[in-house]
Design a protein around this motif. Structure first.
Motif, PDB file in Angstrom:
ATOM      1  N   PHE A  24      -6.890   4.240   3.304  1.00 28.13           N
ATOM      2  CA  PHE A  24      -5.462   4.005   3.103  1.00 28.13           C
ATOM      3  C   PHE A  24      -5.199   2.526   2.840  1.00 28.13           C
ATOM      4  O   PHE A  24      -4.431   2.168   1.939  1.00 28.13           O
ATOM      5  CB  PHE A  24      -4.671   4.467   4.329  1.00 28.13           C
ATOM      6  CG  PHE A  24      -3.209   4.098   4.277  1.00 28.13           C
ATOM      7  CD1 PHE A  24      -2.310   4.877   3.572  1.00 28.13           C
ATOM      8  CD2 PHE A  24      -2.742   2.961   4.926  1.00 28.13           C
ATOM      9  CE1 PHE A  24      -0.963   4.531   3.508  1.00 28.13           C
ATOM     10  CE2 PHE A  24      -1.406   2.607   4.862  1.00 28.13           C
ATOM     11  CZ  PHE A  24      -0.510   3.394   4.152  1.00 28.13           C
ATOM     12  N   SER A  28      -3.641   1.950  -0.782  1.00 28.70           N
ATOM     13  CA  SER A  28      -2.181   1.904  -0.755  1.00 28.70           C
ATOM     14  C   SER A  28      -1.635   0.859  -1.717  1.00 28.70           C
ATOM     15  O   SER A  28      -2.206  -0.224  -1.884  1.00 28.70           O
ATOM     16  CB  SER A  28      -1.690   1.604   0.666  1.00 28.70           C
ATOM     17  OG  SER A  28      -0.287   1.464   0.684  1.00 28.70           O
ATOM     18  N   ARG A  35       1.182  -2.992   4.530  1.00 30.51           N
ATOM     19  CA  ARG A  35       0.077  -2.080   4.839  1.00 30.51           C
ATOM     20  C   ARG A  35      -0.352  -2.229   6.291  1.00 30.51           C
ATOM     21  O   ARG A  35      -0.553  -1.247   7.008  1.00 30.51           O
ATOM     22  CB  ARG A  35      -1.114  -2.365   3.919  1.00 30.51           C
ATOM     23  CG  ARG A  35      -1.160  -1.525   2.664  1.00 30.51           C
ATOM     24  CD  ARG A  35      -2.364  -1.865   1.835  1.00 30.51           C
ATOM     25  NE  ARG A  35      -2.180  -3.118   1.120  1.00 30.51           N
ATOM     26  CZ  ARG A  35      -3.147  -3.758   0.477  1.00 30.51           C
ATOM     27  NH1 ARG A  35      -4.370  -3.280   0.485  1.00 30.51           N
ATOM     28  NH2 ARG A  35      -2.901  -4.873  -0.165  1.00 30.51           N
ATOM     29  N   ALA A 110       3.238   7.501   4.110  1.00 32.40           N
ATOM     30  CA  ALA A 110       2.010   6.854   4.587  1.00 32.40           C
ATOM     31  C   ALA A 110       1.196   7.808   5.459  1.00 32.40           C
ATOM     32  O   ALA A 110      -0.037   7.890   5.335  1.00 32.40           O
ATOM     33  CB  ALA A 110       2.358   5.583   5.362  1.00 32.40           C
TER      34      ALA A 110
END
Length: 219
Positions: A24, A28, A35, A110
């Motif tokens: 991720f 991202s 983040r 997310a």
């Protein structure tokens, strides 16, 4: 042997979640600071989920807990504890969103991205290492969803994207439920009633944003 098996199962789960967090972070589109902030929030919620699972274990096995607490606390929870943790986590997140402590759609996107990545890693390990043939179907569904997320992210309104992905996941798992003797999520057995509730909830989310964002909901 049973305790060793449980430790291996927990280790695979931890590795999968850690790998999902790393992927991720690398994948991202959010700025670096956002983040980090989002990962911190998700880790916090995952810790809450584990605590809720323990609470669920205690509530569902209260009579045993009174007599022998370690018999309940020393081992991972079953599907009942998993369902309880999903419920409690959902209520907590809803409360935080209502209070303005969280930006619901941003955190939701997310979380979905992270969980898809972690679930893919988990099922891949189960299929490649533990020869779990029933993980193949889940792997295919997760690969399709990750591809869909990557393509539609930024092209479709967030609420509609989340509703679509989760509804498709529920439909795919329903198909697997017909084809296989059982289905699991991170090793926890999923029952038809839970899948039905999940499907209905996300279908309502999809319809809500369908009306709000228009027919296609493109950004």
């Amino acid at each position: 042997m049973a305790s060793t098996s449980k430790l291996i199962s927990i280790s695979i789960l931890v590795i999968s979640v850690a790998g999902g967090i790393l992927l991720f972070y690398l994948m991202s589109e959010l700025p670096k600071e956002q983040r980090k902030k989002m990962i911190g929030e998700m880790v916090s919620q995952l810790v809450n989920f584990v605590l809720f699972m323990w609470a669920g274990k205690v509530l569902l096995n209260f009579s045993v807990f009174i007599k022998d607490p370690m018999a309940i606390l020393a081992y991972p929870g079953d599907s009942g504890a998993f369902y309880a943790a999903v419920l409690f986590s959902g209520l907590l997140l809803t409360y935080k969103v209502k209070r303005g402590q969280l930006e619901g759609l941003a955190v939701g996107k997310a979380f979905v991205h992270l969980l898809l990545l972690a679930a893919f890693l988990y099922e891949f390990i189960q299929y490649a290492w533990n020869d779990q043939i029933y993980s193949l179907g889940s792997l295919i569904i997760l690969a399709i969803l990750l591809g869909g997320f990557t393509y539609l992210n930024g092209r479709m309104a967030t609420g509609k994207l989340l509703g679509l992905l989760l509804t498709v996941w529920a439909c795919g798992m329903s198909v697997l439920m017909v084809l296989q003797p059982y289905i699991t999520v991170f090793g926890y057995m999923i029952k038809p009633w839970f899948l039905l509730l999940f499907f209905v909830a996300n279908l309502l989310l999809l319809l809500k944003h369908y009306r709000k964002d228009g027919r296609y909901g493109w950004n």
